[in-house]
Write an enzyme that holds these catalytic residues in place. Structure first.
Site, PDB file in Angstrom:
ATOM      1  N   ARG A 234       0.846  -1.192   0.000  1.00  0.00           N
ATOM      2  CA  ARG A 234       0.000   0.000   0.000  1.00  0.00           C
ATOM      3  C   ARG A 234       0.882   1.241   0.000  1.00  0.00           C
ATOM      4  O   ARG A 234       1.909   1.297   0.678  1.00  0.00           O
ATOM      5  CB  ARG A 234      -0.915   0.030   1.232  1.00  0.00           C
ATOM      6  N   GLU A 263      -3.336   7.309  -6.857  1.00  0.00           N
ATOM      7  CA  GLU A 263      -3.001   6.559  -8.072  1.00  0.00           C
ATOM      8  C   GLU A 263      -3.855   7.049  -9.249  1.00  0.00           C
ATOM      9  O   GLU A 263      -5.073   6.970  -9.192  1.00  0.00           O
ATOM     10  CB  GLU A 263      -3.217   5.061  -7.826  1.00  0.00           C
ATOM     11  N   HIS A 281      -0.493  -0.551  -9.759  1.00  0.00           N
ATOM     12  CA  HIS A 281      -1.206  -1.380  -8.784  1.00  0.00           C
ATOM     13  C   HIS A 281      -1.629  -2.692  -9.454  1.00  0.00           C
ATOM     14  O   HIS A 281      -2.772  -3.135  -9.338  1.00  0.00           O
ATOM     15  CB  HIS A 281      -2.433  -0.645  -8.231  1.00  0.00           C
TER      16      HIS A 281
END
Length: 308
Positions: A234, A263, A281
């Protein structure tokens, strides 16, 4: 009975997951935005739903309040930091996650980032495409010291892979598995020691109030100038302003980041760094992991809605 499915990869290569949901009498509302849903979009789409298959979209108390019929949340993944667990518990909403479904995929990607940063693979590739065949010197992975912060399912998979590179392994976890550590030749170390001694540092802990900012300016200052920092967990685990400064000033060798607090990150300085390998991600986005997460999420949701 309606459910909301937010992850964009859910059922992409195995549409039979939607058939299973339909066969159980569920009407599926899909995320049709092409991105992560905002809190406002979640409130709107979740309002009529009894169930939710959730990615990284926000599920805070305000979103939950807009969905009075919600009974079950099946997290498509393992991180729960985007879910207000206390609010779910107060409402009696069951929360599940797909533990173990993506461990190997994320571990593979963590090793890929280590190699890509250490050997400057993206930079070399970019130069070659510009017809620049000059040699670029990089650093070794084999025989170096790896520090793993978070020796859970994914951290253990990373450790097993690192043994193939004959790396010395230091690790930290609040719940210590002594039997595994002994079998894998892992030495227990606190985060400060890992930051001081490790050549490669890989983060595999959940984001909590205690772990937020785990890698901060103080710990970055402890690291070797040749250190490589990897994060597939994370974004909030790292003080990003401090890391950006360390990378720009060459105070550590490089970083491989598959996750950011925002993001994509807004600061254009991130995109200018040659000593950073960025990911969207996507460490768990393999065909096998996505299929397994999808199956487990459906199983968990049907169980918690008493439809199995």
């Amino acid at each position: 009975m309606k459910i909301l499915v937010t992850p964009r990869s859910f059922g992409k290569n195995n549409p039979e997951l939607f058939d299973r949901l339909a066969a159980a009498g569920l009407e599926v509302i899909r995320n049709d935005t092409g991105g992560i849903l905002s809190a406002g979009q979640m409130r709107e789409k979740l309002a009529p739903c009894h169930g939710l298959i959730l990615g990284v979209d926000p599920l805070d108390a305000a979103v939950l309040a807009a969905a009075p019929q919600l009974r079950a949340v099946a997290k498509y993944g393992v991180g729960l930091d985007n879910i207000d667990l206390a609010a779910c518990a107060a409402r009696g909403v069951k929360v599940s996650r797909t533990v173990g479904a993506n461990s190997n995929a994320v571990a593979d990607y963590a090793l890929a980032l280590m190699l890509a940063v250490a050997r400057k693979v993206p930079l070399i590739d970019r130069r070659c495409r510009e017809r620049d065949w000059g040699k670029i010197t990089s650093i070794d992975l084999h025989g170096k010291t790896l520090g793993i912060v978070g020796l859970g399912a994914i951290g253990k998979c990373v450790a097993r892979r690192a043994r193939g590179f004959e790396m010395k392994i230091l690790a930290h976890d609040v719940v210590w598995d002594e039997a595994f550590a002994r079998e894998a030749g892992i030495e227990r170390a606190d985060p400060d020691r890992i930051c001081r001694e490790a050549d490669f540092i890989s983060l595999h802990v959940v984001l909590t109030d205690e772990t937020r900012g785990l890698i901060n300016a103080r710990r970055l200052a402890m690291m070797k100038k040749t250190a490589v920092l990897i994060n597939t967990a994370r974004g909030g685990l790292i003080d990003e302003a401090a890391l950006l400064a360390a990378l720009r000033e060459g105070r550590i060798y490089g970083a491989g980041l598959d996750v950011f607090e925002q993001e994509p990150p807004a600061d254009p300085a991130w995109y200018e760094l040659d000593n950073l390998v960025m990911g969207s991600h996507c460490s768990s986005s393999t065909a096998g992991a996505v299929e397994q997460m999808g199956r487990m999420a459906v199983d968990n949701l049907l169980r918690d809605l008493d439809l199995r």
